[in-house]
Design a protein around this motif. Sequence first.
Motif, PDB file in Angstrom:
ATOM      1  N   VAL A   1      -2.893 -47.706  62.650  1.00  0.00           N
ATOM      2  CA  VAL A   1      -2.695 -46.617  62.699  1.00  0.00           C
ATOM      3  C   VAL A   1      -3.370 -47.138  64.350  1.00  0.00           C
ATOM      4  CG1 VAL A   1      -4.095 -44.507  63.130  1.00  0.00           C
ATOM      5  CG2 VAL A   1      -3.422 -45.240  61.155  1.00  0.00           C
ATOM      6  N   SER A   2      -2.781 -46.607  65.445  1.00  0.00           N
ATOM      7  CA  SER A   2      -3.706 -46.582  66.880  1.00  0.00           C
ATOM      8  C   SER A   2      -4.574 -45.824  67.253  1.00  0.00           C
ATOM      9  CB  SER A   2      -2.012 -46.702  67.508  1.00  0.00           C
ATOM     10  OG  SER A   2      -1.691 -47.023  67.763  1.00  0.00           O
ATOM     11  N   SER A   3      -5.015 -45.033  66.470  1.00  0.00           N
ATOM     12  CA  SER A   3      -6.696 -44.559  66.927  1.00  0.00           C
ATOM     13  C   SER A   3      -6.702 -43.634  65.717  1.00  0.00           C
ATOM     14  CB  SER A   3      -6.181 -43.964  68.008  1.00  0.00           C
ATOM     15  OG  SER A   3      -6.983 -42.892  68.042  1.00  0.00           O
ATOM     16  N   ASN A   4      -7.791 -43.922  65.257  1.00  0.00           N
ATOM     17  CA  ASN A   4      -8.364 -42.922  64.408  1.00  0.00           C
ATOM     18  C   ASN A   4      -9.765 -41.792  64.401  1.00  0.00           C
ATOM     19  OD1 ASN A   4     -10.023 -44.378  63.710  1.00  0.00           O
ATOM     20  ND2 ASN A   4      -9.924 -45.054  61.448  1.00  0.00           N
ATOM     21  N   ASN A   5     -10.082 -42.313  66.174  1.00  0.00           N
ATOM     22  CA  ASN A   5     -11.401 -41.609  66.202  1.00  0.00           C
ATOM     23  C   ASN A   5     -11.022 -40.182  66.900  1.00  0.00           C
ATOM     24  OD1 ASN A   5     -13.622 -40.592  67.353  1.00  0.00           O
ATOM     25  ND2 ASN A   5     -14.181 -43.074  68.210  1.00  0.00           N
ATOM     26  N   LEU A   6     -10.437 -39.593  66.833  1.00  0.00           N
ATOM     27  CA  LEU A   6     -10.406 -37.961  67.106  1.00  0.00           C
ATOM     28  C   LEU A   6     -11.082 -37.553  68.612  1.00  0.00           C
ATOM     29  CD1 LEU A   6      -9.633 -36.353  63.542  1.00  0.00           C
ATOM     30  CD2 LEU A   6      -7.510 -36.588  66.134  1.00  0.00           C
ATOM     31  N   GLN A   7     -12.611 -38.099  68.329  1.00  0.00           N
ATOM     32  CA  GLN A   7     -13.867 -36.843  69.357  1.00  0.00           C
ATOM     33  C   GLN A   7     -13.499 -38.075  70.800  1.00  0.00           C
ATOM     34  OE1 GLN A   7     -17.031 -36.479  67.574  1.00  0.00           O
ATOM     35  NE2 GLN A   7     -17.991 -34.957  69.347  1.00  0.00           N
ATOM     36  N   ALA A   8     -12.702 -39.721  70.357  1.00  0.00           N
ATOM     37  CA  ALA A   8     -12.582 -40.696  71.696  1.00  0.00           C
ATOM     38  C   ALA A   8     -12.190 -39.997  72.906  1.00  0.00           C
ATOM     39  CB  ALA A   8     -12.231 -41.637  70.435  1.00  0.00           C
ATOM     40  N   ALA A   9     -13.139 -39.778  73.781  1.00  0.00           N
ATOM     41  CA  ALA A   9     -12.423 -39.677  75.444  1.00  0.00           C
ATOM     42  C   ALA A   9     -11.233 -40.666  75.576  1.00  0.00           C
ATOM     43  CB  ALA A   9     -13.686 -39.493  75.670  1.00  0.00           C
ATOM     44  N   SER A  10     -12.389 -42.347  75.723  1.00  0.00           N
ATOM     45  CA  SER A  10     -11.383 -43.251  76.390  1.00  0.00           C
ATOM     46  C   SER A  10     -10.553 -43.968  75.703  1.00  0.00           C
ATOM     47  CB  SER A  10     -12.485 -44.085  76.653  1.00  0.00           C
ATOM     48  OG  SER A  10     -12.976 -45.101  76.133  1.00  0.00           O
ATOM     49  N   LEU A  11      -9.718 -44.878  76.430  1.00  0.00           N
ATOM     50  CA  LEU A  11      -8.650 -45.492  75.518  1.00  0.00           C
ATOM     51  C   LEU A  11      -9.621 -46.639  74.587  1.00  0.00           C
ATOM     52  CD1 LEU A  11      -5.597 -45.239  75.275  1.00  0.00           C
ATOM     53  CD2 LEU A  11      -5.124 -47.210  77.711  1.00  0.00           C
ATOM     54  N   LYS A  12     -10.415 -47.415  75.265  1.00  0.00           N
ATOM     55  CA  LYS A  12     -11.028 -48.338  74.314  1.00  0.00           C
ATOM     56  C   LYS A  12     -11.538 -47.201  73.626  1.00  0.00           C
ATOM     57  CE  LYS A  12     -14.737 -51.483  75.383  1.00  0.00           C
ATOM     58  NZ  LYS A  12     -15.643 -51.799  76.847  1.00  0.00           N
ATOM     59  N   GLU A  13     -12.338 -46.440  73.331  1.00  0.00           N
ATOM     60  CA  GLU A  13     -13.215 -45.790  72.261  1.00  0.00           C
ATOM     61  C   GLU A  13     -11.880 -45.438  71.047  1.00  0.00           C
ATOM     62  OE1 GLU A  13     -15.770 -42.266  72.872  1.00  0.00           O
ATOM     63  OE2 GLU A  13     -15.868 -42.895  75.117  1.00  0.00           O
ATOM     64  N   LYS A  14     -10.416 -45.051  71.879  1.00  0.00           N
ATOM     65  CA  LYS A  14      -9.990 -44.804  70.337  1.00  0.00           C
ATOM     66  C   LYS A  14      -8.990 -45.703  70.346  1.00  0.00           C
ATOM     67  CE  LYS A  14      -7.950 -40.559  73.081  1.00  0.00           C
ATOM     68  NZ  LYS A  14      -6.900 -40.485  73.821  1.00  0.00           N
ATOM     69  N   LEU A  15      -9.122 -46.635  70.963  1.00  0.00           N
ATOM     70  CA  LEU A  15      -8.373 -47.993  70.231  1.00  0.00           C
ATOM     71  C   LEU A  15      -9.572 -49.010  69.040  1.00  0.00           C
ATOM     72  CD1 LEU A  15      -6.568 -49.263  73.166  1.00  0.00           C
ATOM     73  CD2 LEU A  15      -5.674 -48.577  71.230  1.00  0.00           C
ATOM     74  N   THR A  16     -11.215 -48.823  69.317  1.00  0.00           N
ATOM     75  CA  THR A  16     -11.381 -48.999  68.613  1.00  0.00           C
ATOM     76  C   THR A  16     -11.293 -48.385  67.077  1.00  0.00           C
ATOM     77  OG1 THR A  16     -13.016 -49.495  70.599  1.00  0.00           O
ATOM     78  CG2 THR A  16     -14.327 -49.333  67.664  1.00  0.00           C
ATOM     79  N   VAL A  17     -10.440 -48.578  66.023  1.00  0.00           N
ATOM     80  CA  VAL A  17     -10.374 -48.214  64.532  1.00  0.00           C
ATOM     81  C   VAL A  17     -11.191 -48.400  63.905  1.00  0.00           C
ATOM     82  CG1 VAL A  17      -8.527 -48.055  63.022  1.00  0.00           C
ATOM     83  CG2 VAL A  17      -7.843 -48.233  65.139  1.00  0.00           C
ATOM     84  N   GLY A  18     -11.694 -47.241  63.499  1.00  0.00           N
ATOM     85  CA  GLY A  18     -13.231 -46.962  62.654  1.00  0.00           C
ATOM     86  C   GLY A  18     -12.761 -47.101  61.176  1.00  0.00           C
ATOM     87  N   THR A  19     -13.145 -48.151  59.924  1.00  0.00           N
ATOM     88  CA  THR A  19     -12.452 -48.031  58.840  1.00  0.00           C
ATOM     89  C   THR A  19     -12.675 -46.521  58.284  1.00  0.00           C
ATOM     90  OG1 THR A  19     -14.792 -48.803  57.686  1.00  0.00           O
ATOM     91  CG2 THR A  19     -13.391 -50.643  58.417  1.00  0.00           C
ATOM     92  N   GLY A  20     -11.884 -46.227  57.446  1.00  0.00           N
ATOM     93  CA  GLY A  20     -11.917 -45.466  56.532  1.00  0.00           C
ATOM     94  C   GLY A  20     -11.060 -44.419  56.281  1.00  0.00           C
ATOM     95  N   PRO A  21     -10.790 -43.016  56.698  1.00  0.00           N
ATOM     96  CA  PRO A  21      -9.558 -42.626  56.188  1.00  0.00           C
ATOM     97  C   PRO A  21      -9.341 -42.451  57.636  1.00  0.00           C
ATOM     98  CG  PRO A  21     -11.591 -41.189  55.777  1.00  0.00           C
ATOM     99  CD  PRO A  21     -11.925 -42.518  55.705  1.00  0.00           C
TER     100      PRO A  21
END
Lengths: 533, 623
Positions: free
Chosen positions: B482-502
């Motif tokens: 998965v490239s990104s699992n943080n739906l609320q993330a705005a910047s690409l950096k936040e998006k790319l920081t993938v959290g564990t979990g669903p």
Amino acid sequence: MSSTENVKKPVGHEGVWAACGFALVLLVIGLPIWWQTTMVYRAVLPYAYIDELASHKARHRIHVKLITQDKNGINRLEKYLKDNEVIKYSVSSRLPTPEEINTSKISNYHELDSKLSRLLHIHDGALGVFVMPLTSDMPAVLLGNHRTVYVQPNISMEKVAKILESMAWDSSITDKVKSKLVSVDERKKQIGPGVRRQVPTEPGYDLTLTLMVPEPHFVKAKWEIRSAVEEYLNPMLDQIRNVADITVRSQVLYVTSLNIAPQWSDSHKHYKLPEEQLPLTINSIESKLGSFVSTRPSLHFVVYIPSSGQSPLHIHTQKGEVLQTNSFLVPRWGSVMIHNVDIPPYNESVPLPIEVSVNTYDVMNLVVSQLHKLLPIPLLESDKDLKILEPVDSRLAGWQLDALARARVSTYLTNTRITLQSLCELVGEISNMVISDEVGGWVWGAVEEWGACQTAATEGRLLEASQYCTEAFARVDKAFFHPSMLALLYFPDNQKYAIYVPLFLPVSIPVILSLRTIFAWVKAFLSRKEKKD
Amino acid sequence: MFVYCSLVVFVGFALSCVASESKEFNTFTEELLIRPLGSGHVYSHFQFMTSWYNPGIEESVSDYKDYKFDHYDLFPRALGEIVEQYHVRELHLSLTQGLWRHRKWGYPVSSAPPGAQLWVWFSPTTHDIDQTWRDLVNALSGLFCASLNFIDSTNTISPELSYRPQGIAEEWYAKNSSFLRYAALPRENVCTENLTPWKKLLPCDTKRGLSTLLYPAPLYSANYHSLAIHLRPNIKVSTSSSPYLELVQSLSVVHDPTMTMNGHLDWSLRHLYSSGLFSVCPLASSSYIYVDISGDKQFGSFSIEPEPDTILETGEGHSHRAFAVYDVKKGVELEALNVHARYKGKHVYGHIPAPTLHITRFITGYGQEGGSITIKITNAGSEPVSAVYLEMVPWYLRLFLHTSHTKHQHASYVSKLVTARDRERGWLYESVVEVPASSTIEFGLQFSRALLKWLEYPPDANHGFYVPSATVSAVLPNPRNVSSNNLQAASLKEKLTVGTGPSFVRIHTETLLVSLPTPDFSMPYNVICLACTVVALAFGPIHNITTKRLTLKKLGEQKSYIEKLKGKLSCLFRKKDKEEGEEGKEPVIVEENPLYEDREELEDIQEEEEGSSDEEEEKKKDR
């Protein structure tokens, strides 16, 4: 011709009846069905009424209320107030009331104007002349912020009449109305520059203020546009909302520059932008100014901060003089203002970008004055006899609003008439044009409003006339540009022939030929009858 | 039963406790992600983000009112006016050329189907959403020079679960799909004409910054290319600040450098975009390039130049990601930045482990009457996954749901079904299916093909009709691929920081091409001509039979044919000379023949003679 008889005889009654039957079916049933099914739908338009209204020329009636103690004043004023082709004056006169006389003693002009005009109660579209009961140190003619002119008793009515005429009607507009009537070649010669720069008369406009910062890495511009618009523009725009609805937006364009090539002028120590270059400057930004939503005409006011390589930048007139306002008006489009900011020479210690703030007071003053020219709002120049009361926070005076409304009513009337007439002409010329009920409804509505507007204007009800005319114009515009008008315009004739010829030619030729037989038979029948008789 | 639906939406903020800041802010950031893919491709994702906050926007967002923009700074006015006028709350538009092969490439940062896709959440104040939607697509097609104006009621749907608001929204709003309009145009071609207006919305245009890399030629020769615009109200994750408006303009490209580099996966900015990076956008508050080195953070198989400013490493296990980060602001101060990757050897094409969930969809059946859309969903993971399957089928394919079949028994239910109405609306089939661990489920939707009116066929009708991509939305148990699992993330950096979990993923399937029975288009004209000719041919004899009568006549002396003609012509001429008098019709000389069948023949002779005499007359005139 014995052989002829031989043929005629055999054509008995049945044959003739059959031929009659064919002809009847073809002519009585076939032809109307064909006509009905291929007919282009055209709603009925009020052609006669349009012609009648077009021939009738509406003139604005302006009620002039003269408040004077001099009983002959009215005659003198009437003598000098000349009706012209667009305006008809009707003067009435009365004596001032004691209260008004008392109020007129106030020495503060603004207070005097506001209190007296409340007492006089001059309604929209009318003008008031208040002759001061006593001579005072006031200027000979004082033009108030409402609709009243205060004059000294010793002033000649000829001058008053002249002032009233220029208050009522901006002479440049007469050209505009006229210009619609002359052919294109003549137009160029006849219209003055004042007319050409005016925006087209439409119910609403989009006003866009654009700040251009070509080098955001050097200059960080700050402009307090929100408060500036509220302070300078909105009071005026609220006033003319009934006449022209103007919405204001602002934007900042970065890294975009005007298409100019200024030259360094040693004598002035600045870059000079010759006047000849101005027409081409706005081409480069046109693509960023358009709107994808609104179809209303737009007015653009561009504030340009010159890039560091072209700063300071000043516009030079053709005579070589430096233009004081450093801005130029683009006819029917808006204006461009050059706003020089101080950029210190490049220095390591100065952190980039340098923050500068745009002087919104200067910018807004220019915007307001240029907006006056574009709309146009009539302006009178003060001279030694005439004093014009300063407006309160860029508001317009009552008479200016009236003159603007009057000018727009006239233009609307002309535009509506021209559009309706060309619509009728077009419909008459092109038989393929569909006139749907919707279009028909708009045309009828427009004509009705148009008539109402003419009546209101001739009776001097300016506000109503303005509303009716705007509505008439909007409707006729909708009708004229309705897409259904063009639906069948390009149906080629040769296709029609291609479809009809294979059917109609072989069927109608025998039927038409058989008509001959029918006539011959009828003739023979009649002659036989005669013989019998 | 399926609780996860609420995961699709995040309603993670309290509207009540918003402290209003009087300050207005406008920020712009530009970021670029470059990721070498296992298949020998290179995936680049540009993200340009404009965020805008002012009290008016905050009020509009929290009170669900229309936006009111008067004074624009970094936010593009052309788009802002559209958003304002057409009561838009959230807008997502993508224009894509090519198909994202998630089986090989994993899941992208933002997924898009081939062609054009537009989905909009309208504000609840909208009076007539259908009309507003029609006006909006017209305005947008003007703005992006795309044929979005072909969106009408037949290809618009309001799915229940698949497209929930991506920005902040309370539950009552997010669950009311009547505010949503979704449409896809699979046939839309994307080209420079769409890129140019898209670039114009950027504050620095293409004059400075990362957008200077976007030359059309290398972009449009790539394997996959997707332009997108996402507008949503958002809130900063870290601070509980006020909601603001976020406009993300993104561009994804997949290049295949092995084609030109003789089997090497070597890539560089100059090679991919035919230009290095010379400048930074002065308006951007941050400007970064991330190179994905998750697979090889020791640079064992490849090296990149210049040295990255930092290495960003996050997560572990499935959520482990590593990026080489370049700060463009620092990088281009002295010279052009050209990130360059060199590989030790040629690229080895091997088996690429499939991502957890992947889907294929195809048409089955034969002939021109019916067919079936078959969908295969594979779950390669070790836990069951439930997925929302959204299918939008044009009305001319008539679905039969009672025969929709499944290969293996699995839990599924149809969450929303809108049946088509001819020429008015299309099918909407949205179902929730559960895919057991490490298995493939297969189901099909049978359809029959409708006959269209001849004017309804598009140009080149034999090319076939496109069925838009189906959407599969699922929450995967872990963030593998998965490239990104943080739906609320705005910047690409936040998006790319993938959290564990669903992790929520949205997968767009292939578009389908269905051929409908196509008529011969010259037929109507032929029919008209033929019918008219037949009528005319039939009418002539009938007319003759009914109006004329054949009589027997005594034969005169035999004349030769030429003499007969002469006699006729002289007769006619005499008539002409006289101008009046009795009809000069030459009597028809008919042989006695009592047989009825011969009548017609005789008539024909009569007609022929008449005809030929006319001809002769004309000839004479000419002489």
